[in-house]
Design an enzyme around this catalytic site. Structure first.
Site, PDB file in Angstrom:
ATOM      1  N   HIS A 172       0.827  -1.203   0.000  1.00  0.00           N
ATOM      2  CA  HIS A 172       0.000   0.000   0.000  1.00  0.00           C
ATOM      3  C   HIS A 172       0.867   1.261   0.000  1.00  0.00           C
ATOM      4  CE1 HIS A 172      -3.359  -2.648   0.764  1.00  0.00           C
ATOM      5  NE2 HIS A 172      -4.197  -1.631   0.893  1.00  0.00           N
ATOM      6  N   HIS A 215       1.527  -3.699   9.308  1.00  0.00           N
ATOM      7  CA  HIS A 215       2.885  -3.459   8.830  1.00  0.00           C
ATOM      8  C   HIS A 215       3.755  -2.853   9.920  1.00  0.00           C
ATOM      9  CE1 HIS A 215       2.865  -4.576   4.632  1.00  0.00           C
ATOM     10  NE2 HIS A 215       1.754  -3.900   4.419  1.00  0.00           N
TER      11      HIS A 215
END
Length: 224
Positions: A137, A185
């Site tokens: 992303h 993440h």
């Protein structure tokens, strides 16, 4: 001999690529060896998990979609059709698709080479599959909103250009932060994603401009 502008774009592409590769290599080395920068990952993840708030979580869950290919690819194609930097819209569409698809491919390669597990710190607040490093992303956001800012900035006045780039930078930073906040993440995943996306963006844009100038220079001049 290439003109000054052509040499400038060649220098820009080479310089940006070297810097991006250097930063990405440094982060990757720390992650693989579990040294230096990667040691900040657990405390950052723990702090974010401990400081989630009811009003911020839904916002982050919405913002994180701005880095998804389901959003960036249609947005870029639409922008390329409406705001072409060349008269031939197909070339602009090819540019944005190369930026988006190329960054996605590089992320996939990076994930397969590092096979880094995702964080297990607190509750995961969004769906995420596959390996963690680098953040797809974040890379997609850096590449997609960077080229989107380029398409818009060449069509607006000088005063508006900084606002365009500020808006794009804000979106990119929010997407990366959302990935850490939502628990999918590590910090180094996001930083590596930024480096990869920005590096690939610079390569594609520089290559496209150089190709365009060389193509124009090769056309025979008509003397009147």
């Amino acid at each position: 001999m290439p003109d000054r502008a052509l040499r400038g774009w060649l220098a820009f592409g080479a310089g940006a690529t070297l810097v991006g590769v250097w930063v990405l290599a440094g982060i990757t080395d720390d992650v693989v060896a579990q040294e230096e920068l990667s040691r900040s990952d657990p405390p950052v993840a723990s702090w974010l998990a401990d400081h989630r708030t009811p009003w911020l979580t839904p916002f982050m869950q919405a913002v994180t979609w701005l880095g998804s290919g389901w959003v960036t690819v249609p947005l870029l194609v639409l922008a390329a059709l409406l705001l072409p930097v060349w008269r031939d819209r197909r070339r602009t569409v090819a540019l944005v698709l190369a930026v988006s698809m190329g960054s996605a491919l590089l992320v996939t390669v990076g994930k397969l080479l590092t096979v880094r597990p995702r964080p297990v710190v607190g509750e995961v607040l969004t769906t995420a599959t596959g390996y963690a490093f680098p953040s797809g992303h974040s890379a997609q956001a850096a590449a997609a909103y960077g080229v989107l800012a380029l398409l818009v900035s060449v069509r607006v006045g000088r005063a508006a250009k900084p606002l365009v780039w500020l808006a794009a930078t804000t979106v990119v930073l929010l997407v990366g932060f959302s990935r850490m906040y939502l628990g999918v993440h590590w910090l180094t995943d996001v930083l590596a994603g930024y480096a990869l996306g920005a590096c690939w963006l610079a390569v594609v844009v520089a290559a496209a401009v150089v190709h365009d100038r060389l193509r124009a220079a090769s056309r025979p001049r008509v003397n009147v």
